[in-house]
Design a protein around this motif. Sequence first.
Motif, short mmCIF file in Angstrom:
data_model
loop_
_atom_site.label_atom_id
_atom_site.label_comp_id
_atom_site.label_asym_id
_atom_site.label_seq_id
_atom_site.Cartn_x
_atom_site.Cartn_y
_atom_site.Cartn_z
N ARG A 98 -2.75 3.10 8.67
CA ARG A 98 -3.23 4.07 9.26
C ARG A 98 -1.43 4.93 9.34
O ARG A 98 -1.06 5.95 9.49
CB ARG A 98 -3.65 4.11 10.77
N HIS A 112 -1.40 5.71 5.97
CA HIS A 112 -0.98 7.25 5.77
C HIS A 112 -0.54 7.85 6.18
O HIS A 112 0.03 8.77 5.15
CB HIS A 112 -2.95 7.09 6.52
N GLU A 113 -0.48 8.43 7.00
CA GLU A 113 0.64 9.86 8.59
C GLU A 113 1.67 9.78 6.92
O GLU A 113 2.12 10.04 7.04
CB GLU A 113 0.71 9.34 9.19
N GLU A 170 -9.08 4.21 2.13
CA GLU A 170 -7.70 4.15 1.97
C GLU A 170 -7.55 3.61 0.06
O GLU A 170 -6.58 3.40 -0.21
CB GLU A 170 -7.18 3.98 2.18
N SER A 183 0.61 -1.27 -0.18
CA SER A 183 -0.39 0.18 0.03
C SER A 183 0.51 1.24 -0.12
O SER A 183 0.29 2.29 -0.67
CB SER A 183 -0.96 -0.08 1.43
N GLN A 237 0.92 4.30 -3.33
CA GLN A 237 0.62 5.78 -2.99
C GLN A 237 2.14 6.82 -2.84
O GLN A 237 1.96 7.24 -3.29
CB GLN A 237 0.24 5.20 -1.81
N THR A 264 -9.59 1.52 6.13
CA THR A 264 -8.69 1.00 4.92
C THR A 264 -9.62 0.94 4.18
O THR A 264 -8.35 1.43 3.27
CB THR A 264 -8.81 -0.24 5.70
N ARG A 305 -9.08 4.78 -2.94
CA ARG A 305 -8.40 5.54 -3.57
C ARG A 305 -6.98 5.33 -4.03
O ARG A 305 -6.72 6.07 -4.93
CB ARG A 305 -7.51 6.53 -2.09
#
Length: 448
Positions: A347, A350-351, A76, A34, A38, A73, A79
């Motif tokens: 998470r 993501h951060e 995410e 992931s 991204q 999740t 996206r």
Amino acid sequence: MSSPHTAPLEHAPHATPTPTLSLAIIGAGPAGLSLALQAAAALPKAHITVFDARSASKDISGDARTLALSLGTVQELQRMGVWDAIEQAGQTAPIREVHVSQQQPTVLWPGAQQPEVRITAQEQGVPRLGVVCSYGTLVAPLQQAWQAATAAEPHRLAMRFDTPVRGFKPLGAEGVEIDADIAERFDLAVVAEGGVFSDQAKLQWPRGVSHDYNQTAWVGQVLLDDTGTRGTAFERFTPSGPAALLPLPDGAIEPGGPVGRRAALVWCVNAADDPVLELTPAQRLTLLNTVFHPDVGQLLAMSPLKDFPLGLNAHRRLVEDSAVVRIGNAAQTMHPVAGQGFNLGMRDVHELLAALKAETWAPTAGTQGALQLDATARASRVQHALRRFERRRQPDRWALLATTDFLARSFTWPAPILATARGLGLGAVQALGPVKRLVARSMMFGWR
């Protein structure tokens, strides 16, 4: 063996520095892939290599380990553009309600029924609270998407199967050297694969915290009758530990068996006084039918169960040596009582991505000396991004670690008052709307 970052030299750090961010991701699991996908989209000049020890020929799609994905999740993954492929596999089941109760009676409870918490997607105004799927169903589309990305941009993206990473060496302003059969230099290494509690080296303070809960998780699948509601995730607190049923798509729990309503079982018990270990399959099924809330319905059959020891193993810091960062299971493993371990890792992704995107990675044109200065600037920006990442992640991370640790330890405490306190807490959450919404939001999106 060479990578897109280096010439095929024995020690890659002596090659010409890459004039943009170079990122190594260790572990081609869901968190690592992931992040790779991204980062490739958000940082279009970055050089990204994913390392994994498993063979390229291994078919990961059949891995049946169960994952509970929170709504955050799922969003995410949507996206990232991989969710449709995950759903098309036909092996996902929505969670539309979460039901939490306990087996022991709550003394002094004023209601006619024992306290419980019911959180529904409808009352939260969302189509679903989360989704249950298998590890293989999730990872296979992620891996295919990453391999397609590397084929489209081989000059900056790479997938290195059959390549275990054996260690790291900090290089100061030059980033970090990775030992993966040859020495390769990167600006940043992200460790995204940590394994399970029983396989990990146990941490000591100040490096981290580790605790063996002396509990065993028995996992498998169960077949249920049609009296219960599909789409409900059940959690039941018992004197031995928590037990959970996660909804699965209708099907058979064993090849050739009857087809019907299925659920994934996680049954946690005291390892020193294991009520499951010595029982026959029929006896286990009989016992399990006494554990859950009546709303579950009747359990008709059970697959063979596997057992795993449970414990906490958490690094105090997410960042090591200014150019190595840990995410997901590489940063922490925890008790499954909240079913949030994988979502915590997502998470982290993501951060970390947000922190990297906030920096400027464009190279400085000029001489070799200018490029060397640019490498120093990149090291500074990596450190700045990692400080931001760690600052933003620690509150959510430690809040969840503390909650799961407290719940897991509380099952081993002999005080009978704890069951009453837990029951009163469940009743309070159900009765207090703002508290219930806060719990639901943290379950879907974390403490952020």
